[in-house]
Design an enzyme around this catalytic site. Structure first.
Site, mmCIF file in Angstrom:
data_model
loop_
_atom_site.group_PDB
_atom_site.id
_atom_site.type_symbol
_atom_site.label_atom_id
_atom_site.label_comp_id
_atom_site.label_asym_id
_atom_site.label_seq_id
_atom_site.Cartn_x
_atom_site.Cartn_y
_atom_site.Cartn_z
ATOM 1 N N ASP B 51 -1.429 57.823 28.971
ATOM 2 C CA ASP B 51 -1.791 58.050 27.568
ATOM 3 C C ASP B 51 -0.687 57.572 26.617
ATOM 4 O OD1 ASP B 51 -4.336 59.269 27.747
ATOM 5 O OD2 ASP B 51 -3.401 61.146 28.393
ATOM 6 N N TYR B 109 4.196 62.412 39.211
ATOM 7 C CA TYR B 109 4.651 62.481 37.831
ATOM 8 C C TYR B 109 5.872 63.389 37.729
ATOM 9 C CZ TYR B 109 0.480 60.191 35.903
ATOM 10 O OH TYR B 109 -0.494 59.282 35.571
#
Lengths: 238, 238
Positions: B51, B109
């Site tokens: 994003d 992540y």
């Protein structure tokens, strides 16, 4: 009351420390924050007048302030008034015989070289990127030549305000940190561009050549001045 | 030939991965560099569609290229055509059954929180800064609840393109690294905003409350979505 401020800044957005009309400088930005936080202030002094693009992790300033927040709240109040690339890490009260520049016994700088075969977005503006493998043994040998008193006139611009080119290096060594190689160097004081020109020369010349240049040679005989984005003022000792 | 590219980017200047007309995106910038380096290319795919503002240290893309430099020179040629906040760390040839997204077994992540009392110019845009002390024991306990299969619908926007909210977390743990605390989390795949909403919820709620939310609750019951600047796609495994 006199405050001692420990400052961090990303030098990429500043035209160096010293205030200049119309230019964005660290001194100018700090002065604007002091204006907002304290009814009056004076005698702003700094340990190391860093050049355009040079970073600081442990810059020290002193300033006399009147009114405004208590010392315990000064860092927070100043940070709220400072831009994101400049921060007060600590603020404490010192006696009026403390002067950030005159009281400093030594300054420690770091020069960071990023050595991965490909560049990194996260090192952009924060190190010198060298594609070619570095001769780490030669760099270590060159650094070992530096401690002691030498005539560094080869390592500062020939047009200079310095009158005395003798400086005493307390320590100098390259450290490997992951994909970076960093020179850590400490001296009572440095000539302008001295660390960057030492680094440029160490990258381009043999240690024996560096040794000759430490005897007081013209600027034209030394190597290039390494770019400012690799240089950090990391500590000032008092 | 099909190339696998390992990418690093500072997400601060990009409106996320996916190309959008008139917006600066990672896919758009990479496409422009591919245009300059290869006479033709197609089938650009990516492991994780990050994003706006999210960083990558180990993003993986695949692309079919025709002509242009040999594989050994592809990374260097692309980097010369890419902006400074996006880099190809490695390029290698893969078989045509490799697909950056479909072949990926897991994504890892990191969420970085900077915990010093004062902010740092060098952490700006690269971490979430939390002034208040963190309850590291509670965070560790919360992370221990995550491994295994859960219904994560509470951790993704309620307006969603996801049809299946079950995901299996392989590992999750907070690590202290100097003045930062970092969540390292690995799963086969993640829902949109899932890591950031897990972090926001871990910072705001008790572990017992997090456990309840892992049973498939409406988005409104979970915490805020932590800001993108702390999130890094660090690794994709195949």
């Amino acid at each position: 009351m006199r405050l001692r401020l420990r400052l961090e800044y990303d030098g990429g957005g500043f035209r160096g420390w010293a205030a200049q009309p119309g230019l964005r400088t660290v001194e100018g930005s700090l002065g604007a924050a002091l204006d907002r936080v304290f009814p009056s202030w004076s005698r702003l002094a700094v340990a190391g007048r860093t050049d355009t693009g040079v970073h600081a992790l442990g810059q020290v300033a002193s300033v006399d302030v009147d009114g405004g927040p208590a010392v315990e709240r000064a860092a927070e109040a100043l940070n709220a008034a400072l831009p994101g690339d400049l921060a007060v890490v600590a603020a404490d009260e010192v006696s009026t015989d403390f002067h950030a520049r005159h009281s400093a016994r030594s300054r420690s700088y770091r020069y960071r070289i990023f050595t991965r075969p490909t560049r990194s977005p996260f090192e952009r503006g924060r190190s010198l990127w060298r594609l070619r493998p570095l001769d780490e043994k030669a760099l270590a040998a060159a650094a070992r030549l530096l401690p002691g008193e030498h005539d560094f006139r080869a390592f500062t611009p020939s047009q200079t305000e310095h009158a005395d080119f003798l400086r005493t290096i307390e320590s100098a060594a390259w450290q490997r940190r992951g994909e970076a190689l960093e020179l850590e160097i400490t001296a009572g004081s440095f000539l302008r561009h001295m660390v960057r020109t030492l680094v440029g020369t160490m990258l381009e010349r043999e240690p024996a050549e560096l040794e000759r240049l430490l005897g007081g040679r013209p600027r034209s005989e030394a190597g290039t001045t390494a770019p400012p984005e690799g240089l950090y003022l990391v500590r000032v000792d008092y």
